[in-house]
Enzyme design. Structure first.
Site, short mmCIF file in Angstrom:
data_model
loop_
_atom_site.label_atom_id
_atom_site.label_comp_id
_atom_site.label_asym_id
_atom_site.label_seq_id
_atom_site.Cartn_x
_atom_site.Cartn_y
_atom_site.Cartn_z
N GLU A 47 -7.63 -8.79 -26.07
CA GLU A 47 -6.89 -9.34 -27.20
C GLU A 47 -7.79 -10.30 -27.98
O GLU A 47 -8.56 -11.05 -27.40
CB GLU A 47 -5.65 -10.08 -26.70
CG GLU A 47 -4.64 -9.14 -26.10
CD GLU A 47 -3.40 -9.85 -25.61
OE1 GLU A 47 -3.13 -10.96 -26.07
OE2 GLU A 47 -2.72 -9.27 -24.76
N LYS A 59 -10.61 2.12 -14.86
CA LYS A 59 -9.88 1.05 -15.55
C LYS A 59 -9.48 -0.06 -14.59
O LYS A 59 -9.70 -1.25 -14.85
CB LYS A 59 -8.64 1.66 -16.23
CG LYS A 59 -7.63 0.68 -16.71
CD LYS A 59 -8.13 -0.15 -17.87
CE LYS A 59 -7.14 -1.25 -18.22
NZ LYS A 59 -7.56 -2.03 -19.36
N CYS A 75 -2.78 -8.24 -18.97
CA CYS A 75 -3.44 -7.20 -18.17
C CYS A 75 -3.82 -7.65 -16.77
O CYS A 75 -3.39 -7.05 -15.78
CB CYS A 75 -4.71 -6.72 -18.87
SG CYS A 75 -4.37 -5.71 -20.29
C1 UDX Z 1 -8.62 -8.17 -20.42
C2 UDX Z 1 -9.92 -7.35 -20.34
O1 UDX Z 1 -11.01 -8.12 -20.85
C3 UDX Z 1 -9.78 -6.04 -21.09
O2 UDX Z 1 -10.95 -5.25 -20.91
C4 UDX Z 1 -8.58 -5.27 -20.54
O3 UDX Z 1 -8.42 -4.08 -21.23
C5 UDX Z 1 -7.33 -6.14 -20.64
O4 UDX Z 1 -7.53 -7.39 -19.98
P1 UDX Z 1 -7.52 -9.85 -22.18
O5 UDX Z 1 -6.37 -9.97 -21.23
O6 UDX Z 1 -7.21 -9.69 -23.61
O7 UDX Z 1 -8.42 -8.58 -21.78
O8 UDX Z 1 -8.38 -11.18 -22.03
P2 UDX Z 1 -9.83 -11.66 -21.57
O9 UDX Z 1 -10.53 -12.18 -22.74
O10 UDX Z 1 -10.53 -10.67 -20.75
O11 UDX Z 1 -9.42 -12.94 -20.68
C6 UDX Z 1 -8.53 -12.81 -19.57
C7 UDX Z 1 -8.30 -14.15 -18.90
O12 UDX Z 1 -9.44 -14.55 -18.18
C8 UDX Z 1 -7.97 -15.31 -19.85
O13 UDX Z 1 -6.90 -16.07 -19.31
C9 UDX Z 1 -9.24 -16.11 -19.89
O14 UDX Z 1 -9.01 -17.48 -20.15
C10 UDX Z 1 -9.77 -15.89 -18.48
N1 UDX Z 1 -11.23 -16.05 -18.37
C11 UDX Z 1 -12.06 -15.16 -18.97
C12 UDX Z 1 -11.76 -17.09 -17.59
O15 UDX Z 1 -11.02 -17.90 -17.01
N2 UDX Z 1 -13.12 -17.18 -17.47
C13 UDX Z 1 -13.98 -16.31 -18.06
O16 UDX Z 1 -15.19 -16.47 -17.89
C14 UDX Z 1 -13.44 -15.27 -18.85
#
Ligand code: UDX
Length: 429
Positions: free
Chosen positions: A155, A204, A260
């Site tokens: 997202e 996935k 997700c």
């Molecule tokens: C994720 C996947 O990245 C994507 O490939 C899949 O299709 C759906 O799930 P999204 O949920 O949009 O996408 O968010 P993402 O940016 O990946 O972050 C997920 C969570 O991890 C967030 O709460 C973010 O704050 C956390 N996060 C991410 C961390 O705590 N540390 C990090 O280094 C990266």
């Protein structure tokens, strides 16, 4: 872009379906988006975009003549070469994925006399494709093809992730169906991984699990850093330069949320368990993430003593910046725990709403949130928070305590601004 003549029906005009449909239209295909929610379809017809996703409104506007919206199955399927399934697969109480919306699409598929390929975009358990195949065959639709074509879009960057992906994964029962799905992506420059259906489904789930494992791993390193006097931000920088490790997804914080990761980790855990396998690493990844959110409460108690009657400001409600999505957002868990401890909770977020968070007062500015507060927790790293005048805000608080749940701010600058500042895994700072 040229008309390629392909017709794509996308079932489910939610997050994934809208991005998928808009991007296929951008690639030159004719797309019909179908959803059961009449109001959503009407808004889309009026040119409104029901979700907040950078670039999506432009894409929908630019490709208007190649896009149609309907609630009718027959209208969507008419002349379609591909039927993309992009409906929700939320967790049931057992943690398994609820596939009822997927089955509805499969069962509602009208009898078609030409070959169409059903493509699964929704995240589903391994083995779903096999079951769909049997169900189609049982309905006399053996001539309808099937492919798994999972999405890897995050997202906030979903349009770019679709148009410039790291890879395209296609699992099909028939070589020709896989070829057709690959051709549908012509114009996108990315490696195409062709696989059997089960492996495509597992790619996935495994990709998400690997990303979550990295987050829980760095969060545990952070917790050990706190206990031993190291700084996790430096540690992440130091290990990230190793090409075998890489830099991304090493930001320690208060844990992952979103639509997700939490759902898909549970679904994979249940899938493994129902197949007789105890997935130990994944169980630990999930548990670490749960505990990580609660550690903030411990930090606040160490700094404030009892939280009863204390006013705590949550800065950020969305599960990450640049989205209004609060699904499985750490802020909601924190708010629940704080209220249970007897604290008064105020929250600020530039776009997300505290709807459903009974007892939490949402305010319109950071200034209002911090006025009279005993402590603040930075929950979501909104860029706006880098711009505020922290020194004058510190004066507005009853006690200038800030726990930076995303390691966003500079510890030295925050202390100079008058804060008792704590972060995640930054004892050395
Ligand atoms: C994720 C996947 O990245 C994507 O490939 C899949 O299709 C759906 O799930 P999204 O949920 O949009 O996408 O968010 P993402 O940016 O990946 O972050 C997920 C969570 O991890 C967030 O709460 C973010 O704050 C956390 N996060 C991410 C961390 O705590 N540390 C990090 O280094 C990266």
């Amino acid at each position: 872009m040229e008309e390629s003549g392909q017709r794509v029906a996308v079932f489910g005009a939610g997050y994934v379906g809208l991005v998928t449909g808009a991007c296929f239209a951008e690639l030159g295909h004719r797309v019909v988006l179908r959803d059961v929610v009449e109001a959503k379809i009407e808004r889309l017809r009026r040119g409104e975009v029901p979700i907040y996703e950078p670039g999506l409104d432009d894409l929908l506007a630019r490709n208007r003549e190649r896009l149609a919206f309907t609630t009718e199955v027959d209208e969507a399927i008419e002349g379609a070469d591909f039927v993309y399934v992009a409906v929700g697969t939320p967790p049931t109480y057992s943690g398994d994925a609820d596939l009822s919306a997927v089955w509805t699409v499969v069962d509602e598929l009208p009898e078609v006399d030409h070959r169409i390929v059903v493509c699964m975009k929704s995240t589903v358990p391994v083995g779903t494709g096999e079951k769909v195949r049997h169900r189609l065959d049982a309905r006399g639709l053996a001539h309808v093809g099937y492919a798994s074509n999972p999405e890897f879009t995050a997202e906030g960057t979903a349009v770019r992730d679709f148009m410039e992906p790291d890879r395209i994964v296609i699992g099909a029962f028939e070589q020709a169906d896989g070829d057709a799905v690959a051709a549908l992506h012509a114009g996108i420059d990315a490696p195409v991984v062709r696989a059997d259906v089960a492996s495509a489904e597992m790619i996935k789930l495994a990709a998400n699990a690997a990303l979550m494992a990295r987050i829980s791993f760095i969060n545990e390193i952070a917790n050990v850093c706190e206990a031993t006097g190291a700084d996790v931000v430096k540690v992440a920088e130091g290990i990230g330069h190793d090409r075998r490790i890489g830099k991304s997804f090493l930001r320690a914080g208060i844990g992952f949320g979103g639509s997700c990761f939490p759902k898909d980790s549970l679904a994979l855990k249940q899938l493994a368990a129902s197949s007789g396998y105890h997935f130990q690493v994944l169980n630990a990844v999930i548990e670490v993430n749960e505990l990580q959110k609660r550690r903030v409460i411990g930090k606040l108690k160490r700094l404030l003593g009892s939280l009863r009657g204390k006013r705590v400001a949550l800065l950020g409600l969305a599960f990450k910046p640049n989205t209004d999505d609060t699904r499985e957002a750490p802020a909601f868990v924190l708010a629940g725990r704080l209220l249970a401890e007897g604290a008064d909770v105020v929250a600020w977020d530039p776009v997300a709403r505290a709807d459903g968070l009974h007892g939490v007062v949402q305010v319109a500015s950071v200034d209002e949130a911090l006025a009279g507060a005993d402590a603040a927790v930075l929950v979501t790293e909104w860029p706006q928070l880098a711009e505020v005048d922290w020194a004058s805000l510190a004066e507005r608080m009853r006690s200038a305590v800030l726990v930076d749940g995303r390691n966003m701010l500079d510890p030295g600058a925050m202390r100079a601004a008058g804060f008792t500042y704590d972060a995640i895994g930054r004892a050395a700072s």
